[in-house]
Design a protein around this motif. Structure first.
Motif, PDB file in Angstrom:
ATOM      1  N   TYR A   1      37.543  -9.947 -36.515  1.00  0.00           N
ATOM      2  CA  TYR A   1      37.416 -10.038 -35.053  1.00  0.00           C
ATOM      3  C   TYR A   1      38.782  -9.952 -34.370  1.00  0.00           C
ATOM      4  N   LEU A   2      39.818 -10.516 -34.989  1.00  0.00           N
ATOM      5  CA  LEU A   2      41.168 -10.350 -34.438  1.00  0.00           C
ATOM      6  C   LEU A   2      41.516  -8.866 -34.347  1.00  0.00           C
ATOM      7  N   THR A   3      41.187  -8.124 -35.386  1.00  0.00           N
ATOM      8  CA  THR A   3      41.497  -6.700 -35.406  1.00  0.00           C
ATOM      9  C   THR A   3      40.690  -5.953 -34.354  1.00  0.00           C
ATOM     10  N   LEU A   4      39.410  -6.308 -34.217  1.00  0.00           N
ATOM     11  CA  LEU A   4      38.558  -5.668 -33.215  1.00  0.00           C
ATOM     12  C   LEU A   4      39.047  -5.909 -31.790  1.00  0.00           C
ATOM     13  N   LEU A   5      39.531  -7.127 -31.531  1.00  0.00           N
ATOM     14  CA  LEU A   5      39.848  -7.546 -30.161  1.00  0.00           C
ATOM     15  C   LEU A   5      41.332  -7.432 -29.810  1.00  0.00           C
ATOM     16  N   ALA A   6      42.172  -7.091 -30.783  1.00  0.00           N
ATOM     17  CA  ALA A   6      43.620  -7.174 -30.569  1.00  0.00           C
ATOM     18  C   ALA A   6      44.102  -6.303 -29.414  1.00  0.00           C
ATOM     19  N   ARG A   7      43.732  -5.037 -29.406  1.00  0.00           N
ATOM     20  CA  ARG A   7      44.273  -4.154 -28.359  1.00  0.00           C
ATOM     21  C   ARG A   7      43.730  -4.515 -26.982  1.00  0.00           C
ATOM     22  N   GLU A   8      42.467  -4.872 -26.915  1.00  0.00           N
ATOM     23  CA  GLU A   8      41.898  -5.306 -25.640  1.00  0.00           C
ATOM     24  C   GLU A   8      42.625  -6.541 -25.120  1.00  0.00           C
ATOM     25  N   SER A   9      43.213  -7.328 -26.039  1.00  0.00           N
ATOM     26  CA  SER A   9      43.914  -8.554 -25.659  1.00  0.00           C
ATOM     27  C   SER A   9      45.417  -8.362 -25.489  1.00  0.00           C
ATOM     28  N   GLY A  10      45.911  -7.124 -25.595  1.00  0.00           N
ATOM     29  CA  GLY A  10      47.318  -6.869 -25.293  1.00  0.00           C
ATOM     30  C   GLY A  10      48.211  -6.539 -26.459  1.00  0.00           C
ATOM     31  N   ALA A  11      47.660  -6.178 -27.609  1.00  0.00           N
ATOM     32  CA  ALA A  11      48.489  -5.791 -28.748  1.00  0.00           C
ATOM     33  C   ALA A  11      48.920  -4.336 -28.624  1.00  0.00           C
ATOM     34  N   GLY A  12      50.071  -4.036 -29.216  1.00  0.00           N
ATOM     35  CA  GLY A  12      50.520  -2.664 -29.354  1.00  0.00           C
ATOM     36  C   GLY A  12      50.031  -2.123 -30.678  1.00  0.00           C
ATOM     37  N   ARG A  13      50.944  -2.044 -31.652  1.00  0.00           N
ATOM     38  CA  ARG A  13      50.528  -1.625 -32.983  1.00  0.00           C
ATOM     39  C   ARG A  13      49.977  -2.809 -33.776  1.00  0.00           C
ATOM     40  N   VAL A  14      48.973  -2.518 -34.617  1.00  0.00           N
ATOM     41  CA  VAL A  14      48.287  -3.565 -35.370  1.00  0.00           C
ATOM     42  C   VAL A  14      48.419  -3.268 -36.866  1.00  0.00           C
ATOM     43  N   ILE A  15      49.069  -4.186 -37.580  1.00  0.00           N
ATOM     44  CA  ILE A  15      49.167  -4.112 -39.030  1.00  0.00           C
ATOM     45  C   ILE A  15      48.239  -5.175 -39.605  1.00  0.00           C
ATOM     46  N   GLY A  16      47.445  -4.802 -40.595  1.00  0.00           N
ATOM     47  CA  GLY A  16      46.545  -5.748 -41.232  1.00  0.00           C
ATOM     48  C   GLY A  16      46.877  -5.930 -42.693  1.00  0.00           C
ATOM     49  N   THR A  17      46.258  -6.933 -43.308  1.00  0.00           N
ATOM     50  CA  THR A  17      46.325  -7.089 -44.755  1.00  0.00           C
ATOM     51  C   THR A  17      44.916  -7.344 -45.279  1.00  0.00           C
TER      52      THR A  17
END
Length: 324
Positions: free
Chosen positions: A157-173
């Motif tokens: 859910y963090l990954t799904l919502l990150a950009r809508e919440s103001g993230a730029g680039r998203v790195i996951g593990t």
């Protein structure tokens, strides 16, 4: 009523389907006829005897459920009777792995008509936690974020919502190939394998040499301390909400030298109220079609042990739901 009862700590086999008395709604409580029950990682800790607040045994198991309010206790708004609701129960007195659960009315969130009980359980805990974490991070629209366990429950859910919440680039593990593919499908730009002990060394490379502004830390362990050099000096922050691999190896002086912030997300009343507010918001997002519930498996209540085995195998990609 039928319920899953634990008489002793141990493996999944200690979860037994039994007939027990139906609870009643005490003062300040509601009684809910359950339609969907959520299974989470904390459940496995409680069952195995590793949860910080063990329940007196024997105990009816489980923390969260969605269904219909059938009874309200003294001091509770009578108009809630008949309402569809999600409830959390954290006192161990009336577990959620059952056909009925009694819970504090203050832990109740109404479910919109457009949302099924299964979908409500799928988003109400992990989705709300993710949204509360993102709000607490106060992203500015351009910041690089690192989301650990990005193919799992809260991480997904963090990954799904990150950009809508103001993230730029998203790195996951993620630890498996399947979960790395899932994290990419959810919106991660690049996904690292956190089963590799040297994975923190690849964070800067994944960002083409840039630093990370915010880490959503759920793994803990030695890797947490190794991430400090990848954080933006003076403004980098770690949103710490999980310890899957044990306590993080971070000393106060490590933060001081780099000007970093470690934010503990949990425990306090203010944080709990923020998550409760986010719970209503994510349910509203599902009703509006803005958030897709992530459901892994739906099983009968009698198969609670199977649900726990899947959770402990770390095979779940979304919520495991039990149906009474």
């Amino acid at each position: 009523m039928r319920a899953i009862v634990m008489h002793e700590s141990g493996g999944p086999e200690v979860l037994r389907l039994e007939e027990v008395p139906t609870p009643t709604a005490g003062p300040g409580q509601v009684l809910v006829r359950t339609e969907a029950v959520g299974v989470g990682y904390a459940d496995t800790l409680l069952r195995g005897g590793a949860f910080p607040f063990p329940a007196p045994l024997p105990a009816v198991f489980g923390f969260e459920a969605a269904g219909t309010v059938t009874e309200v206790g003294k001091g509770v708004d009578p108009s809630l009777s008949g309402a569809r609701a999600h409830v959390m129960n954290l006192d161990g007195a009336s577990g959620a792995y059952a056909e009925y659960v009694a819970a504090d009315a203050g832990a109740l969130t109404l479910i919109p008509d457009e949302v099924t009980a299964t979908d409500a359980v799928a988003v109400a805990v992990q989705g709300a936690l993710a949204l509360a974490l993102l709000r607490a991070a106060r992203l500015n629209g351009t910041e690089n974020v690192l989301i650990e366990a990005a193919g799992g429950g809260t991480g997904g859910y963090l990954t799904l919502l990150a950009r809508e919440s103001g993230a730029g680039r998203v790195i996951g593990t993620a630890a498996s190939e399947a979960k790395r593919r899932r994290a990419e499908a959810l919106g991660a730009d690049h996904v690292l394998d956190h089963s590799d002990p040297d994975w923190p060394d690849g964070v800067r490379d994944a960002l083409d040499g840039e630093t990370v502004d915010v880490v959503f830390e759920s793994l803990g362990g030695a890797s947490a301390g190794r991430l400090l050099d990848a954080l933006t000096p003076g403004s980098g922050r770690i949103m710490f909400y999980g310890v899957l691999n044990g306590a993080p190896g971070i000393a106060p002086m490590d933060l001081l030298r780099r000007g970093l912030t470690l934010v503990g997300c949990g425990g306090m009343d203010a944080w709990a109220q923020g998550v409760l507010a986010a719970r209503a918001d994510v349910l509203g997002m599902v009703a509006e079609g803005r958030l897709l519930p992530q459901v892994d498996t739906v099983l009968p209540l009698a198969e609670a042990a199977k649900a726990h085995r899947r959770m402990e195998d770390r095979a779940a990609m979304g919520k495991i739901v039990l149906v009474p």
